[in-house]
Design an enzyme around this catalytic site. Structure first.
Site, PDB file in Angstrom:
ATOM      1  N   GLU A 278     -42.815  17.979 -31.701  1.00 26.65           N
ATOM      2  CA  GLU A 278     -44.125  17.334 -31.793  1.00 26.65           C
ATOM      3  C   GLU A 278     -43.823  15.873 -32.108  1.00 26.65           C
ATOM      4  OE1 GLU A 278     -48.169  17.755 -31.365  1.00 26.65           O
ATOM      5  OE2 GLU A 278     -46.605  19.215 -30.986  1.00 26.65           O
TER       6      GLU A 278
ATOM      7  N   ASP B 283     -53.257  10.465 -40.674  1.00 27.18           N
ATOM      8  CA  ASP B 283     -51.920  10.442 -41.254  1.00 27.18           C
ATOM      9  C   ASP B 283     -51.948   9.963 -42.695  1.00 27.18           C
ATOM     10  OD1 ASP B 283     -50.904  11.262 -38.851  1.00 27.18           O
ATOM     11  OD2 ASP B 283     -50.548   9.233 -38.126  1.00 27.18           O
TER      12      ASP B 283
END
Length: 268
Positions: free
Chosen positions: A49, A60
């Protein structure tokens, strides 16, 4: 796209789950980033990924934002990321490669052109983190035109309608969110997700991989025990890169030492 099907069939035969590491392409620089990816695969990663550095990563936490900043500092561009993807694919013809990214990067290229480029370099799946299922039509249609699996996030509070949509539109795998919030190894994954996994199976969704907060082998085992097809670990891996930024060889050794027990935990 078929690489995921092949992988999950092979793992099922071996009674194993998938261990999937996440890293940002170009962190901490192109050459070391390619070595990191080789090390992850050597240590047992079943699929990759990968993030493309972006200036405003919404989902994030600080660890992965720092990875993006390091890649920017090294002057890494999206065009170079695609060159890297081509190199990774040449060297590793069978491993599924997924991108985890943001819509702006797709728009910058033009949606169709972006997925065409993914197909050309051998990317298997794309998860656009800031596009909800109900707005995903232009993305998933372009993805399928170019033989790229559109990946959707299944949050822990998903209702029946959302589960049906995810099952209907998603291909490759389903990104099963351990919890709401931003990514990070500090926020340990909270199970059980058994009921979600059961519903996704009922609707014939692509196999669920659990992500967010996966930083220890016992969590990988718990995810698989709950019915997930495997687990994705990002922040814990990116943190190792950060901690050994000035010791490139040690970094690779520590990454391998992290991945091996994570992969071992997928074996029942």
């Amino acid at each position: 796209m078929e690489r995921y099907e092949t992988l999950f069939a092979r793992l099922k035969e071996r009674k194993e789950g998938a261990f999937v590491p996440f890293v940002t392409l170009g962190d901490p620089g192109i050459e070391q980033s390619l070595k990191i990816i080789d090390a992850l695969i050597e240590a047992g990663a079943d699929a990759l990924e990968l993030g493309i550095p972006f200036s405003d990563p919404l989902a994030d936490g600080p660890t992965i934002q720092n990875a993006t900043l390091r890649a920017f500092a090294a002057g890494v561009t999206p065009a170079q990321c695609f060159e890297m993807l081509g190199l990774i694919r040449q060297k590793h013809p069978n491993i599924p490669i997924g991108l985890l990214m943001y819509a702006n990067l797709v728009f910058n290229k033009g949606i169709d052109e972006f997925y065409a480029q993914c197909e050309k370099v051998g990317v298997d799946s794309v998860l656009v983190a800031d596009v909800p299922v109900e707005e995903s039509a232009p993305f998933r249609q372009a993805a399928l035109r170019h033989n790229v699996a559109p990946i959707f996030i299944c949050p822990p509070n998903a209702d029946e309608d959302l589960l049906r949509q995810i099952a209907s539109y998603g291909r490759g795998y389903t990104y099963l969110l351990s919890r709401a919030g931003v990514t990070g190894a500090e926020n340990r994954a909270a199970l059980p997700l058994n009921h979600l996994v059961a519903k996704l199976k009922e609707y014939n969704a692509a196999p669920p991989l659990q992500g967010f907060g996966i930083s220890a082998p016992d969590q990988v085992k718990a995810a698989i025990d709950a019915g997930a097809a495997g687990a994705i670990s990002g922040s814990a891996i990116v943190k190792i890169i950060e901690q050994h930024i000035n010791e490139p060889e040690k970094m690779l050794a520590v990454l391998k030492a992290f991945v091996q027990p994570m992969k071992a935990a997928t074996r029942s």
